[in-house]
Write a protein that holds these residues in place. Structure first.
Motif, PDB file in Angstrom:
ATOM      1  N   ILE A  20       0.838  -1.194   0.000  1.00 28.45           N
ATOM      2  CA  ILE A  20       0.000   0.000   0.000  1.00 28.45           C
ATOM      3  C   ILE A  20       0.873   1.243   0.000  1.00 28.45           C
ATOM      4  O   ILE A  20       2.016   1.215   0.465  1.00 28.45           O
ATOM      5  N   ILE A  21       0.322   2.310  -0.554  1.00 33.10           N
ATOM      6  CA  ILE A  21       0.915   3.637  -0.407  1.00 33.10           C
ATOM      7  C   ILE A  21       0.398   4.137   0.936  1.00 33.10           C
ATOM      8  O   ILE A  21      -0.813   4.258   1.134  1.00 33.10           O
ATOM      9  N   THR A  22       1.298   4.401   1.867  1.00 30.98           N
ATOM     10  CA  THR A  22       0.871   4.722   3.223  1.00 30.98           C
ATOM     11  C   THR A  22       1.393   6.053   3.756  1.00 30.98           C
ATOM     12  O   THR A  22       0.983   6.491   4.826  1.00 30.98           O
ATOM     13  N   ARG A  23       2.275   6.728   3.008  1.00 29.39           N
ATOM     14  CA  ARG A  23       2.800   8.014   3.476  1.00 29.39           C
ATOM     15  C   ARG A  23       3.472   8.766   2.334  1.00 29.39           C
ATOM     16  O   ARG A  23       3.896   8.167   1.350  1.00 29.39           O
ATOM     17  N   SER A  24       3.549  10.080   2.463  1.00 29.42           N
ATOM     18  CA  SER A  24       4.320  10.951   1.564  1.00 29.42           C
ATOM     19  C   SER A  24       4.119  10.641   0.089  1.00 29.42           C
ATOM     20  O   SER A  24       5.031  10.197  -0.598  1.00 29.42           O
ATOM     21  N   ALA A  25       2.906  10.882  -0.400  1.00 34.56           N
ATOM     22  CA  ALA A  25       2.609  10.603  -1.806  1.00 34.56           C
ATOM     23  C   ALA A  25       1.506  11.534  -2.304  1.00 34.56           C
ATOM     24  O   ALA A  25       0.760  12.112  -1.516  1.00 34.56           O
ATOM     25  N   MET A  26       1.430  11.657  -3.638  1.00 35.90           N
ATOM     26  CA  MET A  26       0.336  12.374  -4.281  1.00 35.90           C
ATOM     27  C   MET A  26      -0.373  11.410  -5.214  1.00 35.90           C
ATOM     28  O   MET A  26       0.264  10.737  -6.029  1.00 35.90           O
ATOM     29  N   LEU A  27      -1.707  11.339  -5.076  1.00 36.75           N
ATOM     30  CA  LEU A  27      -2.521  10.432  -5.873  1.00 36.75           C
ATOM     31  C   LEU A  27      -3.487  11.232  -6.737  1.00 36.75           C
ATOM     32  O   LEU A  27      -3.961  12.295  -6.328  1.00 36.75           O
ATOM     33  N   ALA A  28      -3.809  10.693  -7.910  1.00 37.93           N
ATOM     34  CA  ALA A  28      -4.785  11.319  -8.809  1.00 37.93           C
ATOM     35  C   ALA A  28      -6.180  10.919  -8.363  1.00 37.93           C
ATOM     36  O   ALA A  28      -6.485   9.725  -8.242  1.00 37.93           O
ATOM     37  N   ASP A  29      -7.046  11.895  -8.124  1.00 39.69           N
ATOM     38  CA  ASP A  29      -8.379  11.608  -7.578  1.00 39.69           C
ATOM     39  C   ASP A  29      -9.188  10.677  -8.470  1.00 39.69           C
ATOM     40  O   ASP A  29      -9.939   9.841  -7.979  1.00 39.69           O
ATOM     41  N   HIS A  30      -9.027  10.776  -9.785  1.00 43.69           N
ATOM     42  CA  HIS A  30      -9.819   9.947 -10.697  1.00 43.69           C
ATOM     43  C   HIS A  30      -9.474   8.468 -10.601  1.00 43.69           C
ATOM     44  O   HIS A  30     -10.250   7.615 -11.026  1.00 43.69           O
ATOM     45  N   ALA A  31      -8.319   8.134 -10.018  1.00 49.60           N
ATOM     46  CA  ALA A  31      -7.884   6.743  -9.929  1.00 49.60           C
ATOM     47  C   ALA A  31      -8.066   6.158  -8.522  1.00 49.60           C
ATOM     48  O   ALA A  31      -7.813   4.980  -8.310  1.00 49.60           O
ATOM     49  N   VAL A  32      -8.523   6.983  -7.576  1.00 42.66           N
ATOM     50  CA  VAL A  32      -8.768   6.496  -6.219  1.00 42.66           C
ATOM     51  C   VAL A  32     -10.135   5.826  -6.190  1.00 42.66           C
ATOM     52  O   VAL A  32     -11.113   6.357  -6.712  1.00 42.66           O
ATOM     53  N   VAL A  33     -10.205   4.631  -5.581  1.00 40.21           N
ATOM     54  CA  VAL A  33     -11.445   3.851  -5.531  1.00 40.21           C
ATOM     55  C   VAL A  33     -11.995   3.904  -4.104  1.00 40.21           C
ATOM     56  O   VAL A  33     -11.314   3.526  -3.150  1.00 40.21           O
ATOM     57  N   TRP A  34     -13.239   4.360  -4.001  1.00 36.65           N
ATOM     58  CA  TRP A  34     -13.910   4.497  -2.709  1.00 36.65           C
ATOM     59  C   TRP A  34     -14.963   3.406  -2.535  1.00 36.65           C
ATOM     60  O   TRP A  34     -15.489   2.898  -3.519  1.00 36.65           O
ATOM     61  N   PRO A  35     -15.322   3.087  -1.275  1.00 36.71           N
ATOM     62  CA  PRO A  35     -16.411   2.133  -1.054  1.00 36.71           C
ATOM     63  C   PRO A  35     -17.686   2.626  -1.740  1.00 36.71           C
ATOM     64  O   PRO A  35     -17.938   3.836  -1.821  1.00 36.71           O
ATOM     65  N   ALA A  36     -18.506   1.702  -2.192  1.00 41.70           N
ATOM     66  CA  ALA A  36     -19.680   2.027  -3.010  1.00 41.70           C
ATOM     67  C   ALA A  36     -20.650   2.995  -2.336  1.00 41.70           C
ATOM     68  O   ALA A  36     -21.145   3.915  -2.973  1.00 41.70           O
ATOM     69  N   ASN A  37     -20.922   2.838  -1.068  1.00 36.61           N
ATOM     70  CA  ASN A  37     -21.955   3.643  -0.419  1.00 36.61           C
ATOM     71  C   ASN A  37     -21.402   4.767   0.439  1.00 36.61           C
ATOM     72  O   ASN A  37     -22.103   5.275   1.312  1.00 36.61           O
ATOM     73  N   ILE A  38     -20.163   5.192   0.198  1.00 35.86           N
ATOM     74  CA  ILE A  38     -19.558   6.232   1.019  1.00 35.86           C
ATOM     75  C   ILE A  38     -20.257   7.574   0.764  1.00 35.86           C
ATOM     76  O   ILE A  38     -20.608   7.899  -0.368  1.00 35.86           O
ATOM     77  N   THR A  39     -20.469   8.325   1.840  1.00 34.81           N
ATOM     78  CA  THR A  39     -21.070   9.657   1.711  1.00 34.81           C
ATOM     79  C   THR A  39     -19.956  10.681   1.486  1.00 34.81           C
ATOM     80  O   THR A  39     -18.781  10.393   1.736  1.00 34.81           O
ATOM     81  N   GLU A  40     -20.322  11.869   1.056  1.00 30.95           N
ATOM     82  CA  GLU A  40     -19.318  12.932   0.870  1.00 30.95           C
ATOM     83  C   GLU A  40     -18.636  13.251   2.198  1.00 30.95           C
ATOM     84  O   GLU A  40     -17.433  13.479   2.238  1.00 30.95           O
ATOM     85  N   GLU A  41     -19.400  13.271   3.272  1.00 32.37           N
ATOM     86  CA  GLU A  41     -18.839  13.559   4.597  1.00 32.37           C
ATOM     87  C   GLU A  41     -17.827  12.486   4.999  1.00 32.37           C
ATOM     88  O   GLU A  41     -16.738  12.800   5.499  1.00 32.37           O
TER      89      GLU A  41
END
Length: 124
Positions: free
Chosen positions: A83-104
């Motif tokens: 895993i990437i766990t520290r000191s990195a920059m990720l592209a938001d379009h490639a980050v995968v979130w859980p299906a039912n996550i809220t904006e908050e």
């Protein structure tokens, strides 16, 4: 005319990391997981294994600790991964979130990752 769609790779996700693999940690993914590259992950408190972030969890899985670097299908047994766990920059379009996550919940997880030095950039 057909359209060929290619899955994201690590280069699509990871836009910057510290040298000498400082940004990465080897981890163990619990069996029964199907995690895609770029998925935000957490560490379950009782066994220390990595699972998909669960914002409503109470067992450690509610706290984002990083983002997985490859697809992992640990159907029958625990599997090693990175895993990437520290000191990195990720592209938001490639980050995968859980299906039912809220904006908050997503904003809370982004803050948890920022606390580890992981920045998620739009348009990166």
């Amino acid at each position: 005319m057909s359209c060929i769609s290619e899955q994201n790779n690590l280069g699509d996700l990871l836009k910057y990391e510290a040298s000498s693999l400082y940004s990465r940690d080897q981890i163990t993914v619990a069996k029964g997981q199907n995690i895609k590259l770029g998925t935000v992950v957490a560490k379950k408190t009782d066994d220390g294994f990595i699972r998909v972030l669960n914002p409503t969890g109470t067992d450690g899985t509610q706290t984002a600790v990083g983002v997985i670097t490859t697809d992992i299908h640990s159907k029958d047994s625990d599997m090693k991964g990175v895993i990437i766990t520290r000191s990195a920059m990720l592209a938001d379009h490639a980050v995968v979130w859980p299906a039912n996550i809220t904006e908050e919940q997503k904003n809370a997880a982004i803050k948890q990752l920022e606390g580890r030095g992981i920045i998620i950039r739009k348009g990166a």
